[in-house]
Design an enzyme around this catalytic site. Structure first.
Site, PDB file in Angstrom:
ATOM      1  N   THR A   1       7.695   3.395  -0.578  1.00 53.16           N
ATOM      2  CA  THR A   1       8.818   3.747  -1.425  1.00 53.16           C
ATOM      3  C   THR A   1       8.508   5.114  -2.024  1.00 53.16           C
ATOM      4  O   THR A   1       7.357   5.542  -2.038  1.00 53.16           O
ATOM      5  CB  THR A   1       8.982   2.717  -2.553  1.00 53.16           C
ATOM      6  OG1 THR A   1       7.697   2.420  -3.108  1.00 53.16           O
ATOM      7  CG2 THR A   1       9.599   1.450  -2.022  1.00 53.16           C
TER       8      THR A   1
ATOM      9  N   CYS B   1       0.857  -1.187   0.000  1.00 49.79           N
ATOM     10  CA  CYS B   1       0.000   0.000   0.000  1.00 49.79           C
ATOM     11  C   CYS B   1       0.889   1.231   0.000  1.00 49.79           C
ATOM     12  O   CYS B   1       1.866   1.304   0.726  1.00 49.79           O
ATOM     13  CB  CYS B   1      -0.885  -0.002   1.243  1.00 49.79           C
ATOM     14  SG  CYS B   1      -1.959   1.439   1.381  1.00 49.79           S
ATOM     15  N   TRP B   2       0.525   2.207  -0.818  1.00 50.42           N
ATOM     16  CA  TRP B   2       1.342   3.433  -0.951  1.00 50.42           C
ATOM     17  C   TRP B   2       0.766   4.564  -0.102  1.00 50.42           C
ATOM     18  O   TRP B   2       1.257   5.664  -0.169  1.00 50.42           O
ATOM     19  CB  TRP B   2       1.389   3.844  -2.428  1.00 50.42           C
ATOM     20  CG  TRP B   2       2.603   4.602  -2.852  1.00 50.42           C
ATOM     21  CD1 TRP B   2       3.877   4.460  -2.383  1.00 50.42           C
ATOM     22  CD2 TRP B   2       2.674   5.627  -3.869  1.00 50.42           C
ATOM     23  NE1 TRP B   2       4.734   5.311  -3.050  1.00 50.42           N
ATOM     24  CE2 TRP B   2       4.028   6.039  -3.971  1.00 50.42           C
ATOM     25  CE3 TRP B   2       1.724   6.211  -4.707  1.00 50.42           C
ATOM     26  CZ2 TRP B   2       4.447   7.017  -4.869  1.00 50.42           C
ATOM     27  CZ3 TRP B   2       2.158   7.174  -5.602  1.00 50.42           C
ATOM     28  CH2 TRP B   2       3.499   7.587  -5.680  1.00 50.42           C
ATOM     29  N   GLU B   3      -0.345   4.285   0.604  1.00 55.20           N
ATOM     30  CA  GLU B   3      -1.084   5.345   1.319  1.00 55.20           C
ATOM     31  C   GLU B   3      -1.455   6.462   0.357  1.00 55.20           C
ATOM     32  O   GLU B   3      -1.321   7.648   0.655  1.00 55.20           O
ATOM     33  CB  GLU B   3      -0.272   5.896   2.498  1.00 55.20           C
ATOM     34  CG  GLU B   3      -0.138   4.926   3.654  1.00 55.20           C
ATOM     35  CD  GLU B   3       0.606   5.514   4.849  1.00 55.20           C
ATOM     36  OE1 GLU B   3       1.234   6.576   4.709  1.00 55.20           O
ATOM     37  OE2 GLU B   3       0.556   4.904   5.930  1.00 55.20           O
TER      38      GLU B   3
END
Lengths: 156, 610
Positions: free
Chosen positions: B214, A42-44
């Protein structure tokens, strides 16, 4: 987590499943509620949070560096053309922000290119793209370079 | 596996509906009125690609209408930042068109901030303009939706197809629907690859649950590189990985802070440190350190040296700027518009930059072609600008006929960012339409045999899992297969330790790179035994395969360039200095699709701007 679902608010509509760029929001087959099946991918990005009509999805910062007790909530209102954020610090302080998301009514400002006049045959062989040169807002036409300027090697 | 096969015949297939893909679909419709245009997208084009979350700035806008910058200025800037190594023809070509794209975005409703004094777009620095870009991607996606005949969301494209009537020509693409599992076969006369660059090929600083944090989106799984590489297209500058200096842990952007808010950095003791490393850097790179602005990698170099000298952490001095409420708002909204995680990190640790100077860090390396770096495929330039080595008929066409690139896929065009990627998509699409018109009589042939062979390969991870799953009980440990996450972690460890990741302070050398290649080869053998429990895992399995192919290419390039071209991005310990005499060249690679062997070559750098 980072995104998680308040199970009592979720009605299993699947908007989050439809929008998640990482394909990690899924409907749990037993409980028929949305669930983040892969929190570590998940990248938020909040796409699911913004898409949820029930405001049932939230974020809890990554466990490896974000202590508990904070929140960053969002409300995206297309009809008003705004997005509102509420940041709650761990110690209870709050910050609120509102930004515009568009200046035009949704779905109406972008033309269908197929309805524009067909470009003439020469246009295909020019270097111009559609709407050019008008959309460049300059009078001098598309900038060009003389080919004889090529230079090999270190330039300084 | 009992999945259906869905056939789609089209003229132009766009692989990936990010900024590049949306630009391609839009432009293709204008020139190819009767053509069938299809987008195959891994997620949903409304929120896919690097701009899914939003952006707070458009980083590439000339402002020709106000005389702010000309395309030549952009070439000088990108060339300087990349220490001489860009495709100036491609950079100039993108730059001369980019303003028209940005003006359209504004017309479509994108809120662009304006300078109250001049009425011009509000600049963040010389190149960036500030926007309220939370909905940048949905706005651009609408333009693509109104242009394409069909948008297939949730298609993981695994391979490009070969046209069996013509050697070295693309015939379409193949992949599967991650929801239904159906096999999708696209036969196309031209294909535009606008897929994503490579995050998660190096071990990230974040661990465990946080590994998704990332800098570049975790769904950028190197398809931009693997798809053309597997078909035998030439690649360039793949050694040019990028390391970002960002706010610690959240990777919040620093551009607006430095340029608009006028913040600056200092070491743990409150000292300015960059100038102290001037002589040291000059000894490595010569006069490049005197260029203005200082190349990004060299600023990283000073940061890394200062931390290694024991004077970290490095802080961003925000306390002064944030006393101004307008600047404070800009600082926070900068995150909320594009990197929400950074707001979460600060909220969770009670970091208020008005009272505390937050820490910075350097990220793990990424490989990409659209940001301040230029890895990607080797492409033809435009007719009116390109020297003969750079021109083979159709703008942005790769070395495989009928195959075009945009955004992360395109090599040599640093500093394109969102607006430049959209513009590259437009350029590729117009050329693709012309290519199809010129080859109207050619029939594309994709045999059932080709499709059947790929079908077996594509679903193999699910079959492997089915066969062996009963030998484990409720766990992930099997003697017969590895899961996609296992493979990803092994890849990240190899790249980190052998190819110059954070674990070795970005340092590598020839022996390490050769070890790395051996280990990548064995990893590829093991990937034949990847197990995928469901369609989601099958997608992860193919993302991993794409990442590994791209990683092999990165390692080959890094080995070939016997030079430290970009200190601060990576170091060759055995060739620590920049070597303009032998390496003022672009590096090219080609992987033979049959043998898997790599061939490396050098290509001249032509400077078209003084």
């Amino acid at each position: 987590m980072p995104t998680f679902v308040y199970m009592t608010r979720c009605d299993g509509c699947g908007h989050c499943v439809d929008i998640c760029p990482s394909d990690i929001m899924h409907i749990d087959p037993t409980y028929r509620r949305a669930v983040n099946i892969e929190p570590n991918m998940c990248w938020e990005c909040y796409s699911c949070v913004k898409a949820c009509p029930q405001n049932a999805i939230d974020c809890r910062g990554y466990a490896d560096f974000a202590p508990l007790g904070h929140s960053v909530r969002v409300r995206r209102e297309e009809e008003k053309g705004t997005i509102s954020w509420r940041i709650k610090f761990r110690d209870g302080r709050e910050k609120n922000f509102v930004s515009p998301i568009t200046t035009k009514p949704w779905g109406e400002a972008i033309p269908r290119l197929a309805d524009l006049p067909v470009p003439d045959g020469n246009a295909m062989n020019s270097q111009l793209l559609c709407h050019e040169p008008d959309a460049l807002n300059i009078n001098t036409g598309l900038p060009v370079m003389a080919k004889n300027k090529f230079k090999q090697g270190v330039y300084y | 596996m009992a999945y259906k096969t869905v056939f789609e015949d089209c003229d132009i297939l766009v692989v990936g509906g990010g900024m590049g893909g949306c630009g391609a679909a839009y432009e293709a419709r204008y020139w190819g009125r009767d053509m069938k245009i299809v987008i195959a997208e891994k997620a949903n084009i409304d929120r896919s690609g690097a701009v899914a979350q939003g952006l707070y700035a458009i980083n590439c806008y000339m402002g020709m209408q106000w005389g702010e910058n000309q395309p030549e200025d952009h070439v000088r800037y990108a060339r300087n930042d990349l220490m001489g190594m860009v495709r100036e023809d491609l950079a100039y070509d993108m730059a001369r068109h980019v303003d028209s794209a940005v003006h359209k975005f504004e017309e479509w409703g994108l809120p662009i901030m304006r300078d109250p004094k001049t009425g011009h777009y509000q600049r963040e620095g010389k190149w960036q303009i500030m926007i309220h870009g939370e909905s940048y991607k949905p706005i651009v996606a609408e333009a693509a939706r109104k242009s394409a005949d069909k948008i297939d969301n949730r298609i993981m494209v695994t391979h490009l197809l070969r046209d069996e009537n013509h050697p070295n020509r693309v015939g379409g693409a193949i992949g599967f629907n991650v929801r239904t599992g159906d096999l999708h076969v696209y036969k196309a006369k031209a294909v535009i690859v606008g897929a994503g660059g490579a995050s998660h090929i190096f071990k990230p600083r974040s661990v465990g649950e946080g590994m998704g944090r990332t800098w570049y989106a975790p769904w950028s799984s190197a398809s931009a590189y693997a798809l053309p590489i597997l078909l035998g297209a030439k690649m360039t500058q793949m050694e040019n990985r990028i390391v970002l200096a960002r706010f610690k842990d959240g990777y919040g952007p620093v551009g607006a802070y430095f340029l608009h808010l006028k913040t600056y950095t200092q070491n743990a003791y409150g000292d300015e440190y960059e100038s102290k490393w001037y002589e040291h850097t000059k000894a490595m790179v010569g006069e490049y350190i005197d260029h203005h602005p200082t190349p990004t990698c060299l600023r990283n170099h000073a940061f890394l040296q200062e931390v290694a000298a024991g004077r970290g952490p490095i802080h961003m001095v925000t306390k002064e700027a944030f006393q101004d409420p307008h600047k404070e708002t800009v600082g926070w909204e900068n995150f909320l518009g594009m990197t929400i995680s950074q707001a979460i990190v600060w909220a969770s640790q009670d970091i208020d930059p008005k009272y505390v100077n937050p820490e910075l860090t350097t990220s793990e390396p990424y490989v990409m072609g659209s940001h301040a770096t230029c890895s990607g495929a080797w492409a033809s330039g435009p007719e009116d600008l390109s020297p003969s080595e750079y021109y083979w008929g159709y703008n942005r066409m790769l070395t495989v006929e009928g195959l075009f690139g945009a955004g992360d896929a395109l090599g040599g065009t640093a500093h394109a960012f969102s607006s430049g990627s959209f513009t590259e998509g437009r350029l590729a699409a117009k050329a693709a339409v012309k290519y199809i018109q010129d080859h109207a009589k050619d029939k594309v042939k994709v045999s059932d045999r080709q499709i059947e062979d790929l079908r077996k390969v594509i679903y193999k991870p699910m079959e492997t899992y089915q066969i062996y799953r009963n030998e484990i009980v409720g766990g992930t440990v099997s003697p017969h297969y590895i899961l996609p996450l296992h493979g990803l972690q092994r890849l990240e460890k190899i790249m980190d330790e052998y190819v110059g990741g954070i674990g070795v302070n970005y340092m590598t050398n020839e022996p390490l790179l050769k070890f790395g290649l051996e280990k990548l080869k064995i990893l590829q053998e093991d990937l034949e035994h990847t197990g995928a429990e469901d369609l989601h895992q099958l997608q992860r399995a193919w993302e991993l395969k794409h990442r590994v192919i791209a990683s092999e290419c990165v390692t080959q390039h890094t080995l070939f360039r016997k030079e430290t071209r970009w200190p601060g991005y990576y170091y060759r310990g055995d060739h620590l200095k920049l070597d303009d005499e032998n390496w003022h060249v672009l590096t090219l690679s080609r992987r033979d699709p049959e043998s898997g062997q790599w061939e490396m070559e050098k290509a001249p750098v032509y400077h078209i701007v003084d």
